[in-house]
Write an enzyme that holds these catalytic residues in place. Structure first.
Site, mmCIF file in Angstrom:
data_model
loop_
_atom_site.group_PDB
_atom_site.id
_atom_site.type_symbol
_atom_site.label_atom_id
_atom_site.label_comp_id
_atom_site.label_asym_id
_atom_site.label_seq_id
_atom_site.Cartn_x
_atom_site.Cartn_y
_atom_site.Cartn_z
ATOM 1 C CB CYS A 147 -0.894 0.023 1.231
ATOM 2 S SG CYS A 147 0.070 0.042 2.744
ATOM 3 C CB CYS A 161 4.240 -0.474 1.845
ATOM 4 S SG CYS A 161 3.169 -1.615 2.700
ATOM 5 C CB CYS A 164 40.181 -20.048 -6.722
ATOM 6 S SG CYS A 164 41.579 -20.679 -7.638
ATOM 7 C CG ASP A 201 11.604 21.396 -36.226
ATOM 8 O OD1 ASP A 201 11.728 22.583 -36.539
ATOM 9 O OD2 ASP A 201 12.375 20.496 -36.587
ATOM 10 C CG ASP A 237 16.508 15.776 -34.586
ATOM 11 O OD1 ASP A 237 17.192 15.647 -33.556
ATOM 12 O OD2 ASP A 237 16.768 15.223 -35.665
ATOM 13 C CG ASP A 276 14.280 20.713 -32.990
ATOM 14 O OD1 ASP A 276 14.845 21.720 -33.455
ATOM 15 O OD2 ASP A 276 13.631 19.920 -33.679
#
Lengths: 855, 85
Positions: free
Chosen positions: A20, A23, A91, A525, A718, A722
């Site tokens: 909820c 939370c 290792c 544009d 663009d 732009d």
């Protein structure tokens, strides 16, 4: 994970167990308490916490730990790696620290018997490929143990587990709850005629209800206690108080019937049982909604290719797709999935890109064309060179954007969360006030024998002051619970952003969805947005003139020059090499072709050189009125003709503008073209307002002017050129970005180069916000309407009070309404995308001017 | 006693428990003025104690944490808005 600042980083941490809005606040509060965390935004539906933090001040495991401390889970991904060449006792001291140093790695364990290294990590912080790379760099041979899809499956598994858990709870709670209710009323008509009296025995009811409280109901007590002892409240507290009080009263009335809580005939076991059943139903529905709304992400993730065939040392090798490296030559056969992004170097095929861009028609691919990872090769075969792999591929970028968008909060959501979070305290305060009123004032003043609980046969004649006040107080707690509020906005946002992605529309945040839904003015544009951005020759006096002009421009790199050369070649004209070439910026060009001086340019060039163009002016003006760019050609200072060049309107520009206007939006075109040309295009497209002769750097200022006039502005252009105007606008829409999403600056990114997607984006935004508002209405509506009844406001007149089980039913109805309403988005298709695409403009693509100033 | 990060939780617990007990006691005392039975008085006081605890626990903890450790408050809607821009 991205750098947002020199030392700040952003990460998305998965959080499981949130139910909820409270939370959400709880997790946010916990994360903000970690030193070094700068900002935090938790999304309930996505189950993720977006955190901006200082990596020098805190680490990811610290944040994960803090989340776990307050009772939530941070599901970590697990990968099993087959690491060859390891020796025990040595290792692990080499591999262990190196892997643990990676951000997001939580644990590393070794099984030397099977050469396996198991790594638990947050996949939002580090990828499996990075882990493998580190181990490889230490000199080991690493193989994936076949868990490549684990990340994708894990989320689904978690959701399925949650669903299964709630299903099991329902399977227990509903039959028992129904039986308890049936048995409780077995002594009332008409049940008394066919049910034996002993079924209503209070000890039997006690025996049936207790396992329910301790089983499915236990979670609410555990969660609320976990929260309380850390100073946070959530919905679970309301559930626990409601269930606890109803059950407590029932137990008291069972074992101490004279205690003044309504007597032995007023055992509320069915209230406690049904309360649990309804809450569990709500939980189940919420889990269902969460699973469904994130389907878009899952669908995208499932597109991630698994294997790739690459050329290594001249031989074809089959490798996992995440191990393809930039520069690899990848082989794609019919029916194969394209594994990564790249450029086709050989072969021909048609590729279905619909899953990524929303483009329904397969796209032809030949040498030089770009292919996108995750798309599906249809018929032919081809080879391509990998250019973007791993997290850099278009698909990965898209997934990341959609995920990030779903982690962000719309302003309306942040407000709803805060309201819901504070609501719980307010509800307890209200319950306290209600209790005090009915205890000290209300009971004596208004209580009457024969008081009933709404929709139950109970008569509460033996209910004394404490029992009555407590009952009303508990009912207020239950009925006020805004459990569906936490889900209302994020679920709708997830559904909306997911739906957008389906159509190649990426919203970069929930705020973008909200912003685009409120847009009043759309600024478009011209070049590259309304037009194809590629000029072509439309009118020419004669082929000879065109050939001369092309010869002059043969070595030009100017778009207009390239258009003229291309036009001449398309007409099969011979384009000789000029003897000399001189560019005159802003005016045109001059060249010697076959020993003759040729001038090609605008009026000013001709005037400056004393060329008489009077005979060509009427024709030139007519062409300019049509929105074309006219260049004059002069041979040895004698005007001989004109060449007209124009950009071409996109097929869908006119219909898109019609749609935008029909939606009540003001459409403005912005261009660097001169006024006459710009207005000509505006007229053709049906655009009423045209801002012409605007230099690229001034576009942002024009957008600001519109905003200052009180308009909410969307700028479509663009995403690269732009950028300032897109950033200035209330919402920037980057169009036709293809798949290089990361470069884009717009808050909304359109993958395809189709302006109709702008219409679709607005429609998806509006529909999503409609859904948000409806969800909030359903989430708060029941509470708001029923609260006065629950508090006993109408009791003096009705002599009835709301029963706890009715309160629980209304609460579950709230979750049910939100869930059902949200699921409606699954079948939603933006109107502009329904049926066949809108008819192109009557005359088809129209030529548009391509002036030097146009952008 | 100086409130530090280490004893912040203890101080908070003492404050909200004391506050809740005080509320319950006030309630109990108030019932003495009226005609209430042996169940209503302690029962009511217990309910008042429980509700007051629920209200005071997060409130007091939040205030103490903020004052003592300088912990940041969770972001407000305004912060969210700023964050999103």
């Amino acid at each position: 994970m991205t750098d947002t600042h020199t030392q700040h980083k952003e990460i998305s941490i998965p959080v499981a167990g949130m139910t909820c809005a409270a939370c959400v606040r709880k997790v946010e509060k916990a994360l903000m308490s970690v030193p070094g965390v700068e900002e935090c935004s938790v999304n309930l539906s996505a189950g993720k916490a977006g955190v901006t933090y200082d990596p020098e001040a805190c680490e990811i495991p610290q944040m994960a730990e803090r989340i776990r401390e307050i009772g939530y889970e941070v599901p970590a991904a697990t990968i099993d790696l087959l690491v060859l060449g390891m020796t025990p006792g040595h290792c692990e001291h080499i591999i262990g620290p190196a892997v643990r140093n990676l951000p997001g790695v939580q644990d590393v364990s070794f099984n030397f018997a099977t050469d396996t290294v198991t790594v638990h990590f947050l996949d939002s912080a580090v990828s499996a490929a990075e882990i493998k790379k580190v181990i490889r760099s230490l000199g080991y041979e690493v193989h994936d143990k076949g868990v490549g899809e684990e990340g994708i499956d894990r989320e689904r598994k978690l959701r399925q587990e949650e669903l299964r858990r709630q299903q099991l709870n329902m399977l227990i709670a509903w039959p028992i709850g129904a039986l308890v209710m049936l048995f409780t009323f077995s002594m009332y008509e008409p049940l008394d005629s066919f049910l034996p009296d002993w079924l209503g025995d209070k000890y039997l009811l006690f025996a049936m209800t207790t396992p329910l409280v301790l089983g499915p109901g236990r979670q609410f007590f555990v969660h609320s206690w976990n929260g309380l002892r850390r100073g946070v409240t959530d919905m679970n507290l309301l559930y626990a108080t409601g269930i606890g009080a109803a059950y407590g009263i029932a137990v008291i009335n069972t074992f101490f019937p004279d205690a003044g809580f309504g007597g032995e005939r007023a055992v509320f076991y069915e209230a406690a049982a049904l309360l649990i059943a309804f809450i569990v139903l709500g939980r189940y529905l919420e889990a269902l909604t969460r699973g469904r709304t994130s389907e878009a992400i899952r669908k995208l993730m499932q597109l991630r290719p698994r294997r790739a065939t690459v050329l290594r040392a001249g031989a074809e090798v089959d490798i996992p797709a995440d191990e393809v490296e930039v520069g690899d030559i990848v082989i794609v056969r019919p029916g194969d999935q394209v594994p990564v992004d790249g450029i086709v170097i050989e072969g021909y095929s048609a590729v279905d890109e619909s899953m990524v861009t929303g483009e329904s028609i397969p796209v032809e691919k030949r040498a030089g064309d770009m292919v996108i990872g995750g798309t599906l090769n249809k018929t032919g075969a081809f080879r391509f060179e990998a250019t973007r792999v791993g997290a850099e591929t278009a698909l990965s970028q898209i997934i990341r954007f959609v995920e990030e968008a779903q982690t962000t909060k719309a302003p309306i959501q942040a407000l709803a969360d805060r309201v819901a979070g504070n609501f719980i305290l307010a509800v307890h305060a209200l319950a306290l006030v209600v209790f005090l009123f009915w205890f000290f004032v209300g009971y004596d003043a208004f209580f009457e024998e024969g008081t009933r609980l709404i929709l139950t046969p109970y008569e509460l004649s033996e209910l004394e002051v404490f029992g009555f006040a407590l009952l009303v107080s508990v009912t207020v707690l239950i009925i006020s619970c805004p459990c569906a509020v936490g889900l209302a906005t994020p679920a709708a946002m997830m559904a909306g952003t997911g739906k957008g992605a389906e159509f190649g529309i990426l919203f970069k945040g929930a705020d973008a969805v909200e912003a685009i839904s409120r847009v009043q003015t759309v600024v478009l544009d011209k070049t590259g947005t309304l037009t194809k951005g590629e000029p072509s020759v439309t009118d020419v006096t004669s082929d000879e003139i065109l050939a001369l002009a092309a010869a002059v421009e043969r070595n030009s790199e100017h778009p207009l020059g390239e258009a003229i050369v291309r036009g001449a070649r398309e007409r099969g004209l011979d384009v000789p090499e000029p003897d000399s070439f001189d560019s005159i910026p802003g005016h045109g060009v001059e060249a010697i072709v076959g020993g003759v001086n040729i001038l090609l340019g605008n009026r000013r060039l001709m005037t400056d050189r004393g060329v008489d163009i009077a005979s060509l002016i009427p024709d030139a003006e007519r062409l300019e009125t049509e929105g074309k760019t006219v260049m004059f050609v002069a041979r040895d200072d004698e005007a001989i003709g004109t060449v007209a060049v124009a950009d071409t309107l996109k097929e869908t520009s006119e219909s898109a503008i019609r749609e935008l206007k029909a939606m009540g939006l003001e459409v403005v075109m912005i261009t660097g073209d001169n006024r006459r040309t710009a207005e000509a295009i505006g007229r053709q497209l049906g655009i009423d307002r045209v801002l012409s002769e605007v230099l690229p750097q001034d576009k942002a200022a024009e957008v600001k002017k519109l905003q200052d006039a009180g308009r909410s502005v969307a700028m479509v252009g663009d995403g690269v050129n732009d950028a300032p105007a897109l950033a200035q606008a209330d919402v920037g829409v980057a169009i036709g970005s293809g798949t290089d999403v990361a470069r884009e600056t717009g808050a909304v990114v359109l993958l395809r180069d189709d302006i109709l997607d702008v219409v679709a984006a607005v429609q998806v935004g509006r529909q999503t916000m409609r859904l948000v508002r409806q969800n909030l209405f359903w989430a708060f509506g029941y509470n708001a309407v029923m609260l006065p009844f629950a508090a006993g406001l109408l009791y003096p007149w009705l002599n009835q009070i709301v029963s706890p089980e009715l309160a629980a039913l209304l609460m579950a109805l709230s979750s049910f309404s939100v869930t059902m309403n949200t699921l409606r988005m699954r079948g939603y298709t933006p109107p502009v995308k329904r049926g066949p695409p809108p008819a192109p403009a009557e005359t088809g693509p129209r030529p548009q001017p391509a002036t030097e100033a146009s952008t | 006693m100086r409130i530090t990060e280490a004893n912040g939780n203890t101080v908070s617990a003492a404050l909200y428990t004391a506050g809740s007990l005080a509320a319950a006691l006030v309630f109990f005392a108030a019932t003495l003025a009226g005609d209430y039975d042996w169940v209503a008085r302690p029962g009511g006081a217990a309910w008042i104690f429980a509700l007051t605890m629920v209200i005071l626990m997060p409130t007091v903890l939040g205030i103490v944490r903020e004052r003592v450790t300088g912990e940041k408050a969770p972001p407000t809607p305004h912060d969210h808005e700023a964050m999103l821009r």
